[in-house]
Design a protein around this motif. Structure first.
Motif, PDB file in Angstrom:
ATOM      1  N   THR A  84       0.821  -1.213   0.000  1.00  0.00           N
ATOM      2  CA  THR A  84       0.000   0.000   0.000  1.00  0.00           C
ATOM      3  C   THR A  84       0.855   1.264   0.000  1.00  0.00           C
ATOM      4  O   THR A  84       0.825   2.035  -0.955  1.00  0.00           O
ATOM      5  N   ILE A  85       1.623   1.470   1.058  1.00  0.00           N
ATOM      6  CA  ILE A  85       2.352   2.727   1.240  1.00  0.00           C
ATOM      7  C   ILE A  85       3.386   2.955   0.140  1.00  0.00           C
ATOM      8  O   ILE A  85       3.448   4.033  -0.456  1.00  0.00           O
ATOM      9  N   PHE A  86       4.222   1.955  -0.144  1.00  0.00           N
ATOM     10  CA  PHE A  86       5.283   2.102  -1.135  1.00  0.00           C
ATOM     11  C   PHE A  86       5.139   1.112  -2.298  1.00  0.00           C
ATOM     12  O   PHE A  86       6.134   0.726  -2.915  1.00  0.00           O
ATOM     13  N   LYS A  87       3.911   0.701  -2.598  1.00  0.00           N
ATOM     14  CA  LYS A  87       3.688  -0.317  -3.630  1.00  0.00           C
ATOM     15  C   LYS A  87       4.317   0.066  -4.967  1.00  0.00           C
ATOM     16  O   LYS A  87       5.095  -0.693  -5.541  1.00  0.00           O
ATOM     17  N   LYS A  88       3.998   1.231  -5.468  1.00  0.00           N
ATOM     18  CA  LYS A  88       4.511   1.641  -6.782  1.00  0.00           C
ATOM     19  C   LYS A  88       6.032   1.799  -6.748  1.00  0.00           C
ATOM     20  O   LYS A  88       6.734   1.344  -7.649  1.00  0.00           O
ATOM     21  N   SER A  89       6.535   2.413  -5.729  1.00  0.00           N
ATOM     22  CA  SER A  89       7.977   2.611  -5.598  1.00  0.00           C
ATOM     23  C   SER A  89       8.704   1.269  -5.482  1.00  0.00           C
ATOM     24  O   SER A  89       9.780   1.078  -6.058  1.00  0.00           O
ATOM     25  N   TYR A  90       8.113   0.331  -4.753  1.00  0.00           N
ATOM     26  CA  TYR A  90       8.693  -1.004  -4.618  1.00  0.00           C
ATOM     27  C   TYR A  90       8.713  -1.721  -5.972  1.00  0.00           C
ATOM     28  O   TYR A  90       9.704  -2.344  -6.339  1.00  0.00           O
ATOM     29  N   GLU A  91       7.609  -1.604  -6.712  1.00  0.00           N
ATOM     30  CA  GLU A  91       7.555  -2.195  -8.054  1.00  0.00           C
ATOM     31  C   GLU A  91       8.630  -1.589  -8.958  1.00  0.00           C
ATOM     32  O   GLU A  91       9.280  -2.299  -9.724  1.00  0.00           O
ATOM     33  N   ALA A 133      11.483  -0.257  -7.998  1.00  0.00           N
ATOM     34  CA  ALA A 133      12.786  -0.732  -7.531  1.00  0.00           C
ATOM     35  C   ALA A 133      13.086  -2.130  -8.057  1.00  0.00           C
ATOM     36  O   ALA A 133      14.237  -2.453  -8.366  1.00  0.00           O
ATOM     37  N   LEU A 134      12.048  -2.946  -8.183  1.00  0.00           N
ATOM     38  CA  LEU A 134      12.210  -4.306  -8.696  1.00  0.00           C
ATOM     39  C   LEU A 134      12.166  -4.374 -10.220  1.00  0.00           C
ATOM     40  O   LEU A 134      12.415  -5.431 -10.799  1.00  0.00           O
ATOM     41  N   GLY A 135      11.831  -3.249 -10.862  1.00  0.00           N
ATOM     42  CA  GLY A 135      11.685  -3.246 -12.317  1.00  0.00           C
ATOM     43  C   GLY A 135      10.460  -4.029 -12.763  1.00  0.00           C
ATOM     44  O   GLY A 135      10.449  -4.625 -13.835  1.00  0.00           O
ATOM     45  N   LYS A 136       9.407  -4.019 -11.954  1.00  0.00           N
ATOM     46  CA  LYS A 136       8.207  -4.806 -12.237  1.00  0.00           C
ATOM     47  C   LYS A 136       6.936  -3.979 -12.059  1.00  0.00           C
ATOM     48  O   LYS A 136       5.971  -4.450 -11.460  1.00  0.00           O
ATOM     49  N   VAL A 137       6.923  -2.775 -12.594  1.00  0.00           N
ATOM     50  CA  VAL A 137       5.757  -1.913 -12.457  1.00  0.00           C
ATOM     51  C   VAL A 137       4.548  -2.582 -13.111  1.00  0.00           C
ATOM     52  O   VAL A 137       4.594  -2.985 -14.271  1.00  0.00           O
ATOM     53  N   GLY A 138       3.474  -2.731 -12.323  1.00  0.00           N
ATOM     54  CA  GLY A 138       2.237  -3.335 -12.813  1.00  0.00           C
ATOM     55  C   GLY A 138       2.308  -4.838 -13.018  1.00  0.00           C
ATOM     56  O   GLY A 138       1.365  -5.427 -13.522  1.00  0.00           O
ATOM     57  N   GLN A 139       3.401  -5.477 -12.623  1.00  0.00           N
ATOM     58  CA  GLN A 139       3.564  -6.916 -12.863  1.00  0.00           C
ATOM     59  C   GLN A 139       3.398  -7.771 -11.603  1.00  0.00           C
ATOM     60  O   GLN A 139       3.317  -8.993 -11.704  1.00  0.00           O
ATOM     61  N   PRO A 196      19.149  -1.224  -7.271  1.00  0.00           N
ATOM     62  CA  PRO A 196      19.526  -1.675  -5.926  1.00  0.00           C
ATOM     63  C   PRO A 196      19.464  -0.608  -4.842  1.00  0.00           C
ATOM     64  O   PRO A 196      19.073  -0.903  -3.715  1.00  0.00           O
ATOM     65  N   LEU A 197      19.826   0.622  -5.153  1.00  0.00           N
ATOM     66  CA  LEU A 197      19.781   1.654  -4.121  1.00  0.00           C
ATOM     67  C   LEU A 197      18.348   2.036  -3.771  1.00  0.00           C
ATOM     68  O   LEU A 197      18.019   2.268  -2.610  1.00  0.00           O
ATOM     69  N   HIS A 198      17.497   2.082  -4.771  1.00  0.00           N
ATOM     70  CA  HIS A 198      16.072   2.362  -4.562  1.00  0.00           C
ATOM     71  C   HIS A 198      15.459   1.247  -3.714  1.00  0.00           C
ATOM     72  O   HIS A 198      14.751   1.508  -2.727  1.00  0.00           O
ATOM     73  N   SER A 215      17.067  -0.804  -1.751  1.00  0.00           N
ATOM     74  CA  SER A 215      17.693  -0.737  -0.423  1.00  0.00           C
ATOM     75  C   SER A 215      17.021   0.303   0.448  1.00  0.00           C
ATOM     76  O   SER A 215      16.797   0.072   1.642  1.00  0.00           O
ATOM     77  N   PHE A 216      16.708   1.452  -0.131  1.00  0.00           N
ATOM     78  CA  PHE A 216      16.063   2.513   0.635  1.00  0.00           C
ATOM     79  C   PHE A 216      14.688   2.080   1.122  1.00  0.00           C
ATOM     80  O   PHE A 216      14.353   2.240   2.298  1.00  0.00           O
ATOM     81  N   ILE A 217      13.885   1.503   0.223  1.00  0.00           N
ATOM     82  CA  ILE A 217      12.519   1.106   0.598  1.00  0.00           C
ATOM     83  C   ILE A 217      12.546  -0.023   1.623  1.00  0.00           C
ATOM     84  O   ILE A 217      11.912   0.065   2.680  1.00  0.00           O
ATOM     85  N   THR A 218      13.278  -1.072   1.326  1.00  0.00           N
ATOM     86  CA  THR A 218      13.285  -2.235   2.201  1.00  0.00           C
ATOM     87  C   THR A 218      14.085  -1.994   3.480  1.00  0.00           C
ATOM     88  O   THR A 218      13.669  -2.383   4.572  1.00  0.00           O
ATOM     89  N   GLY A 219      15.214  -1.325   3.351  1.00  0.00           N
ATOM     90  CA  GLY A 219      16.030  -1.019   4.525  1.00  0.00           C
ATOM     91  C   GLY A 219      15.310  -0.110   5.502  1.00  0.00           C
ATOM     92  O   GLY A 219      15.377  -0.306   6.720  1.00  0.00           O
ATOM     93  N   SER A 220      14.592   0.880   4.984  1.00  0.00           N
ATOM     94  CA  SER A 220      13.871   1.787   5.888  1.00  0.00           C
ATOM     95  C   SER A 220      12.720   1.058   6.586  1.00  0.00           C
ATOM     96  O   SER A 220      12.425   1.341   7.748  1.00  0.00           O
ATOM     97  N   TYR A 221      12.092   0.102   5.902  1.00  0.00           N
ATOM     98  CA  TYR A 221      11.059  -0.715   6.563  1.00  0.00           C
ATOM     99  C   TYR A 221      11.663  -1.480   7.740  1.00  0.00           C
ATOM    100  O   TYR A 221      11.119  -1.479   8.839  1.00  0.00           O
TER     101      TYR A 221
END
Length: 138
Positions: free
Chosen positions: A30-37, A39-45, A112-114, A116-122
Motif C-alpha cells: 500500500t504505502i510504497f507499492k509503486k515505488s517497490y515495483e 525498484a524491482l523493475g516490475k511496475v504493474g507486474q 539496488p539503491l532504490h 535498499s532505501f525502501i526495504t532497509g527503511s522498513y
C-alpha cells in the motif's frame, strides 16, 4: 543466551511480531507499492494476491527477527529509552539495513539503491518499533 528463553514475555513477542508483519504488509502493498515495483523493475507486474510463499516466508523471517531481538534485549538487559534507541540503531543499521543493501546489489535487482532505501527503511523502522514493544512490555 538460550537460557533466557524461559524468561521471555511471549505476549510482547506476539504483539511485536504482529506489528512488524502488518507494517511490512502495508509498506510493500500500500504505502510504497509503486515505488517497490519500480525498484524491482516490475511496475504493474506484481500480483494482487501473492502466492503463499510471499506471505508465509516473510512472516517466518519477521518472527525470527522478533524472537532473536527479544533474546538480545534480555541478555543485554536493555531497559531505558536511550539504550533501546542505541540497540535498535546498531541492530537496524548494522545488520538489517546493511544486509538489505548487500542482497540488493545483485544483477536481479535493477535499482539496488532504490530497493535498499525502501526495504532497509522498513526494517529500520520495524526494529525500532519491536524494540520499544519488547523493552517496555518486558
Amino acid at each position: 543466551m538460550i537460557n533466557y528463553i524461559n524468561t521471555l514475555n511471549w505476549g510482547s513477542i506476539a504483539l511485536a511480531f504482529i506489528i512488524y508483519f502488518v507494517l511490512g504488509a502495508l509498506w510493500f502493498t500500500t504505502i510504497f507499492k509503486k515505488s517497490y515495483e519500480e525498484a524491482l523493475g516490475k511496475v504493474g507486474q506484481l500480483p494482487d494476491r501473492p502466492k503463499p510463499i510471499f506471505v508465509i516466508g516473510p512472516a517466518i523471517c519477521t518472527f525470527i527477527i522478533t524472537f532473536a531481538t527479544a533474546i538480545l534485549i534480555n541478555v543485554l538487559d536493555i531497559s531505558s529509552l536511550f539504550s533501546t534507541i542505541e540497540f535498535a540503531s546498531v541492530v537496524g543499521i548494522g545488520y538489517l539495513v546493511a544486509n538489505t543493501v548487500n542482497i540488493a546489489i545483485n544483477p536481479n535487482i535493477p535499482n539496488p539503491l532504490h530497493y535498499s532505501f525502501i526495504t532497509g527503511s522498513y526494517h529500520l523502522l520495524g526494529i525500532y518499533i519491536i524494540s520499544f514493544v519488547l523493552v517496555y512490555m518486558r
